[in-house]
Design a protein around this motif. Sequence first.
Motif, PDB file in Angstrom:
ATOM      1  N   ARG A 272       1.513   5.082   4.219  1.00  0.00           N
ATOM      2  CA  ARG A 272       1.191   4.846   5.631  1.00  0.00           C
ATOM      3  C   ARG A 272       0.723   6.120   6.330  1.00  0.00           C
ATOM      4  N   THR A 273       0.590   7.194   5.556  1.00  0.00           N
ATOM      5  CA  THR A 273       0.164   8.477   6.136  1.00  0.00           C
ATOM      6  C   THR A 273      -1.358   8.515   6.253  1.00  0.00           C
ATOM      7  N   ASP A 274      -1.839   8.891   7.423  1.00  0.00           N
ATOM      8  CA  ASP A 274      -3.290   9.001   7.636  1.00  0.00           C
ATOM      9  C   ASP A 274      -3.847  10.284   7.038  1.00  0.00           C
ATOM     10  N   LEU A 275      -3.075  11.363   7.145  1.00  0.00           N
ATOM     11  CA  LEU A 275      -3.579  12.669   6.722  1.00  0.00           C
ATOM     12  C   LEU A 275      -2.442  13.491   6.130  1.00  0.00           C
ATOM     13  N   PHE A 276      -2.648  13.987   4.907  1.00  0.00           N
ATOM     14  CA  PHE A 276      -1.674  14.837   4.227  1.00  0.00           C
ATOM     15  C   PHE A 276      -2.307  16.214   4.065  1.00  0.00           C
ATOM     16  N   LEU A 277      -1.642  17.253   4.577  1.00  0.00           N
ATOM     17  CA  LEU A 277      -2.145  18.621   4.485  1.00  0.00           C
ATOM     18  C   LEU A 277      -1.204  19.442   3.622  1.00  0.00           C
ATOM     19  N   ALA A 278      -1.702  19.913   2.480  1.00  0.00           N
ATOM     20  CA  ALA A 278      -0.913  20.734   1.565  1.00  0.00           C
ATOM     21  C   ALA A 278      -1.197  22.197   1.879  1.00  0.00           C
ATOM     22  N   LEU A 279      -0.243  22.868   2.529  1.00  0.00           N
ATOM     23  CA  LEU A 279      -0.493  24.194   3.091  1.00  0.00           C
ATOM     24  C   LEU A 279       0.499  25.243   2.602  1.00  0.00           C
ATOM     25  N   THR A 280       1.088  25.057   1.433  1.00  0.00           N
ATOM     26  CA  THR A 280       2.003  26.072   0.916  1.00  0.00           C
ATOM     27  C   THR A 280       1.191  27.255   0.387  1.00  0.00           C
ATOM     28  N   SER A 281       1.874  28.299  -0.043  1.00  0.00           N
ATOM     29  CA  SER A 281       1.199  29.478  -0.601  1.00  0.00           C
ATOM     30  C   SER A 281       0.936  29.335  -2.095  1.00  0.00           C
ATOM     31  N   ASP A 282       1.322  28.206  -2.677  1.00  0.00           N
ATOM     32  CA  ASP A 282       1.178  27.996  -4.116  1.00  0.00           C
ATOM     33  C   ASP A 282       0.072  26.974  -4.389  1.00  0.00           C
ATOM     34  N   ASP A 283      -1.017  27.400  -5.041  1.00  0.00           N
ATOM     35  CA  ASP A 283      -2.152  26.512  -5.302  1.00  0.00           C
ATOM     36  C   ASP A 283      -1.747  25.283  -6.101  1.00  0.00           C
ATOM     37  N   GLU A 284      -0.957  25.499  -7.160  1.00  0.00           N
ATOM     38  CA  GLU A 284      -0.577  24.380  -8.019  1.00  0.00           C
ATOM     39  C   GLU A 284       0.229  23.336  -7.251  1.00  0.00           C
ATOM     40  N   ASP A 285       1.164  23.796  -6.422  1.00  0.00           N
ATOM     41  CA  ASP A 285       1.938  22.852  -5.613  1.00  0.00           C
ATOM     42  C   ASP A 285       1.032  22.081  -4.654  1.00  0.00           C
ATOM     43  N   ASN A 286       0.071  22.777  -4.052  1.00  0.00           N
ATOM     44  CA  ASN A 286      -0.844  22.109  -3.121  1.00  0.00           C
ATOM     45  C   ASN A 286      -1.694  21.066  -3.838  1.00  0.00           C
ATOM     46  N   ILE A 287      -2.176  21.427  -5.027  1.00  0.00           N
ATOM     47  CA  ILE A 287      -2.996  20.482  -5.791  1.00  0.00           C
ATOM     48  C   ILE A 287      -2.167  19.262  -6.197  1.00  0.00           C
ATOM     49  N   MET A 288      -0.970  19.519  -6.747  1.00  0.00           N
ATOM     50  CA  MET A 288      -0.145  18.420  -7.244  1.00  0.00           C
ATOM     51  C   MET A 288       0.345  17.518  -6.110  1.00  0.00           C
ATOM     52  N   SER A 289       0.808  18.109  -5.033  1.00  0.00           N
ATOM     53  CA  SER A 289       1.300  17.279  -3.927  1.00  0.00           C
ATOM     54  C   SER A 289       0.153  16.506  -3.287  1.00  0.00           C
ATOM     55  N   GLY A 290      -1.020  17.129  -3.190  1.00  0.00           N
ATOM     56  CA  GLY A 290      -2.177  16.435  -2.635  1.00  0.00           C
ATOM     57  C   GLY A 290      -2.607  15.258  -3.492  1.00  0.00           C
ATOM     58  N   LEU A 291      -2.676  15.466  -4.815  1.00  0.00           N
ATOM     59  CA  LEU A 291      -3.048  14.389  -5.730  1.00  0.00           C
ATOM     60  C   LEU A 291      -2.018  13.259  -5.706  1.00  0.00           C
ATOM     61  N   LEU A 292      -0.746  13.646  -5.650  1.00  0.00           N
ATOM     62  CA  LEU A 292       0.321  12.650  -5.630  1.00  0.00           C
ATOM     63  C   LEU A 292       0.260  11.811  -4.352  1.00  0.00           C
ATOM     64  N   ALA A 293       0.063  12.486  -3.214  1.00  0.00           N
ATOM     65  CA  ALA A 293      -0.014  11.755  -1.938  1.00  0.00           C
ATOM     66  C   ALA A 293      -1.195  10.784  -1.946  1.00  0.00           C
ATOM     67  N   LYS A 294      -2.324  11.229  -2.482  1.00  0.00           N
ATOM     68  CA  LYS A 294      -3.509  10.367  -2.530  1.00  0.00           C
ATOM     69  C   LYS A 294      -3.253   9.163  -3.434  1.00  0.00           C
ATOM     70  N   GLN A 295      -2.629   9.412  -4.571  1.00  0.00           N
ATOM     71  CA  GLN A 295      -2.322   8.322  -5.508  1.00  0.00           C
ATOM     72  C   GLN A 295      -1.386   7.291  -4.884  1.00  0.00           C
TER      73      GLN A 295
END
Length: 458
Positions: free
Chosen positions: A297-320
Amino acid sequence: MANILILGAGRVGSSVAEQLVHERYSVTLVDSNAAALKPLQDRLDLRTVVGHPASPSVLEAAGARDADLLLAVTPSDELNLVASKVAQQLFNVPTRLARIRNQDLLAQDSLFGENGFAIDHIITPAQIVTDYLYRLVETPEALQVLDFGGGLAQMVVVRVEADARMAGKPLSTLDTLLPNVDRRVVGIYRRNRHIRPDGNTLSEVGDEVFVLAATKNIRAVIRAFHGEDRRARRITIAGGGNVGFRLASALCGDYQVKLIETNRERAVWLSEQLPKALVLNGDATDETLLDNEQAERTDLFLALTSDDEDNIMSGLLAKQMGTRKVIAIINRSRYVGLLQGSRIDVALSPAQATIGSLLAFVRQGDIVAAHSLRRGSAEALEIVAHGNRNTSRVVGRRVEELRLPEGIYFAAVVRGEQLVVLHGETVIESEDHVIVFCDNKRRIREVEQLFAVKLGFF
C-alpha cells in the motif's frame, strides 16, 4: 579557470576530480590517505599530494599559489574551515568552496565571511540531495527535476509510457495536445543514445525525454509523455541518517511518513524529533517488517541508508511486494546506470547530485546554475548573456543566426519574470538568462566561449 585544488579524496572529491579531468582542467587532489589517492592517480590525468589538507607546507606543495579555485570536501568540517582560511590568507586563492555539515556552524553566517574563515560558497551535500529528492516526491512521474530562473522554469526528465498521449507520435503533436503551453523538448535518450529532436521525431515508449517549460505548466507537459500518475501519499523512508531525517522533516507535514532505522538509539532520537512521522526500529531488508507495514500500500519507498547493498535489496524487495515507486541512493556511481529504470525506478548518486552545485563556480562566464545530467555525460546551464551585438557572439542575434556546435542547444531565456521559449526568430538580449542543454560535456568549453564578451565591452 584552469587550476583547481581539491582537498579530500572521498566520494564527492574523487567524483568532482574525475569529471573535471575529463573536461581537461588541471586538477590537484590532496588527501592524508595515500591509499585513497593511488587508484585515482593510476587512472586519471591529475596530480596527487599526500599530506594534511590544511597544512601550509602541503598546500604550497600542491600549488595553492597558482590555484584558481579551492574545493575543501574532507569529512571534517573543522578541517575544511581551516584549509579555506589558510588558502585565502597565505596563498590568496581567489575562490574557496567548503563542505560544512554541522547545523550549529551553518547557522552562524558571520563565521564564513572574509573576516571569518573566508569561504565563498558552502556545500552541504545532505541538503542538496534532500532538495533533489523532495522535488522527485513532489513530481512522482519524473526521473529528474531541475530548477532554472529562480524556480520560474523547470527541466524534467520523463520516461514515455505506453498509455501516454504522446507515445508513438511526432513531437509536433504537442502543439495540438498543449496549444497554450510553450515548452521545448531539448533532448531524447533512446537506449542510451542521444537523439536531437525536431517536430518530426517520434516519441517511443521507453524514451527518456528532456523537456523545459514554465514551472506552472510542467505537470501538463509531463502528463502528455507519461500519463496521469496519482500523487504519492504514503511514503516509507529506509535510513534515518542526515538525508533520511532531513527529508522526513520536510515531508511529514503533508504526507504519511514511515521511517525505518536500524540503530535503536538513533530511532528513539528520530521519534522525538519527528512527532508526525511513524519511526520504526528495524531492518528495511526484513521481508516480515515490510509485510507488517503493508509495503503493497506504499506509494513511494526511498532507500536512503549509507549502504548500497542494503538500499538495492530493500528497494527490490519493496517493489516485489507491491510498492508503486522506488527511489534508491547508490553511492557507487557506476551502479546507477545498471539500476536506473529497472525495478528500482530512480537510482541516485549523491556525488553526481552534488557536482551540479559546484560546476557553476568552475565554469567560465556568468553561470547562475549548472546541472549534471545522464550520470555526468550531459549538462544543463543557466548563463547570463552580456554585451551587445559588437561585443558578444549571442546578444542581439536571432537564434537561427547562431552557429551552435553539434550537441549544444539553446532552449529558452528567462527575461525578468518571463520565460521565453526560444524559436528561430527570437533575438537574445543583454542580461537574458539563457538555458542551454549540452549533450556532451566535452563541448562545455565551446559554450563558455560563445558567451565570452570581447574586451571592448569593458
